[in-house]
Write a protein that holds these residues in place. Structure first.
Motif, short mmCIF file in Angstrom:
data_model
loop_
_atom_site.label_atom_id
_atom_site.label_comp_id
_atom_site.label_asym_id
_atom_site.label_seq_id
_atom_site.Cartn_x
_atom_site.Cartn_y
_atom_site.Cartn_z
N GLN A 291 0.82 -1.39 -0.07
CA GLN A 291 -0.18 0.19 -0.03
C GLN A 291 0.88 1.39 -0.15
O GLN A 291 1.96 1.32 0.62
N PHE A 292 0.57 2.17 -0.82
CA PHE A 292 1.27 3.38 -1.11
C PHE A 292 0.36 4.54 -0.57
O PHE A 292 -0.86 4.51 -0.78
N LEU A 293 0.79 5.49 -0.20
CA LEU A 293 0.37 6.90 0.18
C LEU A 293 -0.43 7.26 1.09
O LEU A 293 -1.02 8.22 1.52
N LYS A 294 -0.86 6.04 1.90
CA LYS A 294 -2.16 6.45 3.00
C LYS A 294 -1.48 6.49 4.27
O LYS A 294 -2.34 6.49 5.07
N GLY A 295 -0.11 6.37 4.49
CA GLY A 295 0.23 6.66 5.74
C GLY A 295 0.22 5.34 6.54
O GLY A 295 -0.52 4.41 6.23
N LYS A 296 0.83 5.30 7.89
CA LYS A 296 0.76 4.19 8.84
C LYS A 296 -0.41 4.25 9.56
O LYS A 296 -0.68 3.22 10.42
N SER A 297 -1.26 5.38 9.81
CA SER A 297 -2.30 5.48 10.67
C SER A 297 -3.20 4.53 10.36
O SER A 297 -3.37 4.18 9.26
N GLY A 298 -4.42 4.07 11.32
CA GLY A 298 -5.36 3.53 11.02
C GLY A 298 -5.17 1.79 11.23
O GLY A 298 -4.02 1.51 11.17
N ASP A 299 -5.99 1.22 11.71
CA ASP A 299 -6.01 -0.06 11.84
C ASP A 299 -7.11 -0.96 10.85
O ASP A 299 -7.33 -2.16 11.08
N ASP A 300 -7.18 -0.29 9.74
CA ASP A 300 -7.97 -0.81 8.69
C ASP A 300 -7.65 -2.46 8.31
O ASP A 300 -8.42 -3.19 8.28
N PHE A 301 -6.45 -2.65 8.28
CA PHE A 301 -6.10 -3.65 7.81
C PHE A 301 -5.06 -4.60 8.69
O PHE A 301 -4.17 -5.48 8.22
N GLN A 302 -5.25 -4.51 10.07
CA GLN A 302 -4.58 -5.05 10.98
C GLN A 302 -4.90 -6.46 10.97
O GLN A 302 -3.99 -7.49 11.34
N PHE A 303 -6.05 -6.92 10.69
CA PHE A 303 -6.47 -8.40 10.56
C PHE A 303 -5.76 -9.12 9.71
O PHE A 303 -5.45 -10.55 9.68
N GLU B 246 8.09 17.13 4.19
CA GLU B 246 7.63 15.89 4.53
C GLU B 246 7.60 15.15 3.32
O GLU B 246 7.96 13.78 3.46
N LYS B 247 7.00 15.36 2.21
CA LYS B 247 6.79 14.70 0.77
C LYS B 247 8.15 14.50 0.31
O LYS B 247 8.03 13.31 -0.16
N GLU B 248 9.05 15.20 0.43
CA GLU B 248 10.36 15.01 0.06
C GLU B 248 10.76 13.59 0.64
O GLU B 248 11.60 12.73 0.28
N GLU B 249 10.70 13.75 2.09
CA GLU B 249 11.34 12.43 3.13
C GLU B 249 10.66 11.33 2.79
O GLU B 249 10.94 10.23 2.45
N GLU B 250 9.22 11.30 2.53
CA GLU B 250 8.33 10.32 2.26
C GLU B 250 8.55 9.86 0.96
O GLU B 250 8.45 8.57 0.49
N LYS B 251 8.74 10.42 -0.02
CA LYS B 251 8.96 10.07 -1.42
C LYS B 251 10.18 8.96 -1.32
O LYS B 251 9.91 7.97 -2.24
N GLN B 252 11.21 9.00 -0.68
CA GLN B 252 12.01 8.29 -0.75
C GLN B 252 11.53 6.60 -0.23
O GLN B 252 11.87 5.68 -0.66
N ASN B 253 10.70 6.67 0.85
CA ASN B 253 9.97 5.48 1.61
C ASN B 253 9.25 4.87 0.38
O ASN B 253 9.04 3.78 0.40
N ILE B 254 8.50 5.68 -0.43
CA ILE B 254 7.50 5.14 -1.25
C ILE B 254 8.23 4.54 -2.46
O ILE B 254 7.92 3.53 -2.84
N LEU B 255 9.29 5.10 -3.07
CA LEU B 255 10.08 4.48 -3.73
C LEU B 255 10.76 3.09 -3.51
O LEU B 255 10.95 2.34 -4.19
N ASN B 256 11.16 3.14 -2.00
CA ASN B 256 11.54 1.97 -1.68
C ASN B 256 10.43 0.61 -1.67
O ASN B 256 10.64 -0.36 -2.19
N ASP C 76 5.37 3.67 3.90
CA ASP C 76 5.07 5.08 4.28
C ASP C 76 5.64 5.12 5.56
O ASP C 76 5.48 4.19 6.57
N LYS C 77 6.33 6.17 6.21
CA LYS C 77 6.86 6.22 7.66
C LYS C 77 5.89 7.28 8.44
O LYS C 77 5.84 6.94 9.43
N SER C 78 5.25 8.26 7.61
CA SER C 78 4.21 9.19 7.90
C SER C 78 3.01 8.51 8.62
O SER C 78 2.62 7.56 8.04
#
Length: 164
Positions: free
Chosen positions: A38-50, A77-87, A64-66
């Motif tokens: 999953q890309f772009l949606k951040g780490k928050s939320g437990d939607d997919f914890q199951f 923050e987008k510049e930082e997150e961009k590398q995580n997304i590319l990973n 995503d780390k944010s």
């Protein structure tokens, strides 16, 4: 050799992620291994914890780390997150190439394109990567005409009404 299926779920309506993941989960019943990235949606939320309970048949990754989704980040923050997304994109390529999973979901890959993190050439190259998988599901709001030939199936999800 069985034909690989690449399926896009796109559009302005809600439910693209649910549709792609639902299709992938149906395949678990056939003994398939599933990787969801999953890309772009951040780490928050437990939607997919199951998904933790479905391991090892289902592997779920967010690079995503944010805590918040990409569009809500500051420019810095987008510049930082961009590398995580590319990973995450590089990992997706590895999963495709190695045959680590039979079914792959790249949730919001088309959104990564919309945000300018990847360009059409990058997405085309990723989708045409040779690999030992059966199905690849991709989601996002927009599907550029230049990419439609990359897909065997295209499902547009429309919003008819929203009173929320």
């Amino acid at each position: 050799m069985e034909k690989k299926i690449i399926h896009a779920f796109y559009g302005k309506g809600k439910g693209k992620t649910s549709a792609a993941i639902g299709q992938a989960l149906r395949d678990i019943g056939e003994g398939e291994r599933v990787t969801i990235i999953q890309f772009l949606k951040g780490k928050s939320g437990d939607d997919f914890q199951f998904f933790d309970r479905l391991e090892p048949e289902v592997q779920f990754f967010r690079f995503d780390k944010s805590e918040t989704c990409y569009r809500d980040l500051t420019i810095e923050e987008k510049e930082e997150e961009k590398q995580n997304i590319l990973n995450g994109v590089h990992y997706a390529r590895k999963v495709i190439e190695t045959g680590e999973s039979d079914i792959i979901v790249l949730d919001e890959l088309l959104g990564v394109l919309d945000m300018g993190i990847l360009d059409i050439r990058d997405v085309r190259e990723l989708l045409s990567t040779e690999g030992d998988y059966r199905k690849l599901y991709v989601t996002g709001n927009n599907l550029p005409e230049e990419l439609t030939d990359c897909f065997n199936v295209i499902s547009e999800i429309l919003l008819k009404k929203n009173e929320l």
